[in-house]
Design a protein around this motif. Structure first.
Motif, mmCIF file in Angstrom:
data_model
loop_
_atom_site.group_PDB
_atom_site.id
_atom_site.type_symbol
_atom_site.label_atom_id
_atom_site.label_comp_id
_atom_site.label_asym_id
_atom_site.label_seq_id
_atom_site.Cartn_x
_atom_site.Cartn_y
_atom_site.Cartn_z
ATOM 1 N N GLU A 1 29.947 -10.995 -5.760
ATOM 2 C CA GLU A 1 29.080 -11.711 -4.818
ATOM 3 C C GLU A 1 29.135 -13.217 -5.067
ATOM 4 O O GLU A 1 29.145 -14.014 -4.115
ATOM 5 C CB GLU A 1 27.648 -11.214 -4.945
ATOM 6 N N ALA A 2 29.121 -13.614 -6.342
ATOM 7 C CA ALA A 2 29.123 -15.037 -6.685
ATOM 8 C C ALA A 2 30.409 -15.716 -6.211
ATOM 9 O O ALA A 2 30.388 -16.860 -5.749
ATOM 10 C CB ALA A 2 28.957 -15.219 -8.190
ATOM 11 N N ILE A 3 31.519 -15.018 -6.330
ATOM 12 C CA ILE A 3 32.801 -15.570 -5.877
ATOM 13 C C ILE A 3 32.910 -15.503 -4.357
ATOM 14 O O ILE A 3 33.309 -16.464 -3.707
ATOM 15 C CB ILE A 3 33.973 -14.806 -6.532
ATOM 16 N N GLY A 4 32.536 -14.362 -3.797
ATOM 17 C CA GLY A 4 32.589 -14.166 -2.353
ATOM 18 C C GLY A 4 33.957 -13.724 -1.875
ATOM 19 O O GLY A 4 34.986 -14.160 -2.392
ATOM 20 N N PHE A 5 33.945 -12.830 -0.888
ATOM 21 C CA PHE A 5 35.223 -12.354 -0.357
ATOM 22 C C PHE A 5 35.025 -11.607 0.954
ATOM 23 O O PHE A 5 34.094 -10.840 1.123
ATOM 24 C CB PHE A 5 35.903 -11.405 -1.349
ATOM 25 N N GLU A 6 35.941 -11.853 1.874
ATOM 26 C CA GLU A 6 36.050 -11.056 3.094
ATOM 27 C C GLU A 6 37.525 -11.018 3.488
ATOM 28 O O GLU A 6 38.174 -12.066 3.571
ATOM 29 C CB GLU A 6 35.231 -11.659 4.241
ATOM 30 N N CYS A 7 38.060 -9.833 3.706
ATOM 31 C CA CYS A 7 39.464 -9.711 4.097
ATOM 32 C C CYS A 7 39.661 -10.307 5.486
ATOM 33 O O CYS A 7 38.938 -9.971 6.431
ATOM 34 C CB CYS A 7 39.897 -8.249 4.084
ATOM 35 N N THR A 8 40.643 -11.201 5.625
ATOM 36 C CA THR A 8 40.937 -11.840 6.911
ATOM 37 C C THR A 8 42.117 -11.171 7.624
ATOM 38 O O THR A 8 42.511 -11.621 8.695
ATOM 39 C CB THR A 8 41.266 -13.329 6.716
ATOM 40 N N ARG A 9 42.666 -10.134 6.997
ATOM 41 C CA ARG A 9 43.835 -9.428 7.535
ATOM 42 C C ARG A 9 45.024 -10.353 7.732
ATOM 43 O O ARG A 9 45.815 -10.192 8.667
ATOM 44 C CB ARG A 9 43.492 -8.719 8.845
ATOM 45 N N CYS A 10 45.164 -11.320 6.816
ATOM 46 C CA CYS A 10 46.312 -12.230 6.901
ATOM 47 C C CYS A 10 47.597 -11.537 6.458
ATOM 48 O O CYS A 10 48.696 -11.974 6.821
ATOM 49 C CB CYS A 10 46.065 -13.476 6.051
ATOM 50 N N GLY A 11 47.471 -10.493 5.642
ATOM 51 C CA GLY A 11 48.633 -9.743 5.195
ATOM 52 C C GLY A 11 49.379 -10.349 4.029
ATOM 53 O O GLY A 11 50.385 -9.795 3.575
ATOM 54 N N ALA A 12 48.882 -11.471 3.491
ATOM 55 C CA ALA A 12 49.612 -12.141 2.409
ATOM 56 C C ALA A 12 49.783 -11.256 1.185
ATOM 57 O O ALA A 12 50.807 -11.330 0.497
ATOM 58 C CB ALA A 12 48.901 -13.438 2.023
ATOM 59 N N GLY B 1 48.819 -10.285 15.895
ATOM 60 C CA GLY B 1 48.541 -11.376 14.972
ATOM 61 C C GLY B 1 47.774 -10.984 13.725
ATOM 62 O O GLY B 1 47.425 -11.850 12.920
ATOM 63 N N GLU B 2 47.494 -9.702 13.563
ATOM 64 C CA GLU B 2 46.765 -9.235 12.387
ATOM 65 C C GLU B 2 47.596 -8.205 11.632
ATOM 66 O O GLU B 2 48.385 -7.468 12.224
ATOM 67 C CB GLU B 2 45.421 -8.607 12.773
ATOM 68 N N GLY B 3 47.398 -8.184 10.317
ATOM 69 C CA GLY B 3 48.076 -7.201 9.499
ATOM 70 C C GLY B 3 47.215 -5.966 9.309
ATOM 71 O O GLY B 3 45.986 -6.035 9.385
ATOM 72 N N ARG B 4 47.863 -4.834 9.088
ATOM 73 C CA ARG B 4 47.120 -3.622 8.799
ATOM 74 C C ARG B 4 47.926 -2.735 7.856
ATOM 75 O O ARG B 4 49.147 -2.773 7.830
ATOM 76 C CB ARG B 4 46.783 -2.852 10.078
#
Length: 220
Positions: free
Chosen positions: A24-35, A114-117
């Motif tokens: 939580e302190a770092i924070g994260f949400e997947c943007t589906r960039c696929g990197a 435009g999104e990765g999956r």
């Protein structure tokens, strides 16, 4: 240096709530960039490095059951430790990596609109489920280079989704998977060590927790 057994005890004692606090302190949400699923870009003018993600033997079999693929379709010998011989790669390595396509991307990755999956998202390996996080324990993997952020025992690796708000329930789910992965990695490392036996061959030998295997997953 702590023994693998001592590190395994530490992994088993990890507090999921504390790990969730750190996430939580770092924070994260997947943007589906696929990197995290694609080949790593090489230096200017250089070749890209194929995607490399460790996968446990039972995870390979689980993906085989899900996809009806052969072992080689799911996993490949980890390239580290292998050399180029006259008839192809040769040598010993100690892990499996997810298989890649001709572009060096994970074989289970695809892009649309435009999104990765991930085509096996519900059955993806623990290292994929927990990326971009790891825990600071000896004997566990630190994916894709040095950490770019940290909180408590948690380390965060390069990802454009870092720093974004994450719900407590998602942080706890990630924390549970992160603890499981740390335990599994150390159990695997101990199994590799205890089951290691040298194999006389000019080809490739993969040593995992189940013993020495051929590149297609068969025991030597």
């Amino acid at each position: 240096m702590e023994s693998l057994e001592a590190e395994l005890d530490r992994a088993r004692d990890l507090d999921v709530s504390a790990l969730a606090d750190a996430i939580e302190a770092i924070g994260f949400e997947c943007t589906r960039c696929g990197a995290c699923c694609k080949a790593n870009e090489g230096s200017e003018g250089g070749d890209d490095d194929p995607h490399t993600a460790t996968v446990f033997p039972d995870e390979v079999r689980s993906l085989q059951a899900t996809t009806d693929y052969d072992w080689r379709d799911v996993a490949r010998p980890m390239p580290y430790g292998l050399t180029d011989g006259d008839d192809g790669p040769e040598g010993e390595t100690f892990e499996w990596a997810l298989q890649t396509d001709a572009c060096g991307d994970c074989t289970f990755y695809e892009e649309a609109d435009g999104e990765g999956r991930c085509t096996v998202h519900e059955d993806r390996p623990l290292i994929c489920e927990t990326y971009p996080f790891s825990v600071a324990l000896g004997g566990t993997s630190q994916p894709m280079g040095e950490a770019v952020d940290k909180a408590g025992m948690v380390r965060a690796h390069e990802c454009e989704g870092l720093g974004r708000d994450i719900s407590r329930s998602d942080a706890e789910s990630l924390a549970r998977a992160l603890k499981e992965r740390a335990v599994r990695e150390l159990e695997e490392a101990i199994g590799v060590r205890d089951n290691y036996e040298s194999v006389d061959t000019e080809g490739v030998v993969v040593h995992d927790s189940e013993g020495a295997k051929t590149p297609d997953g068969r025991p030597y």
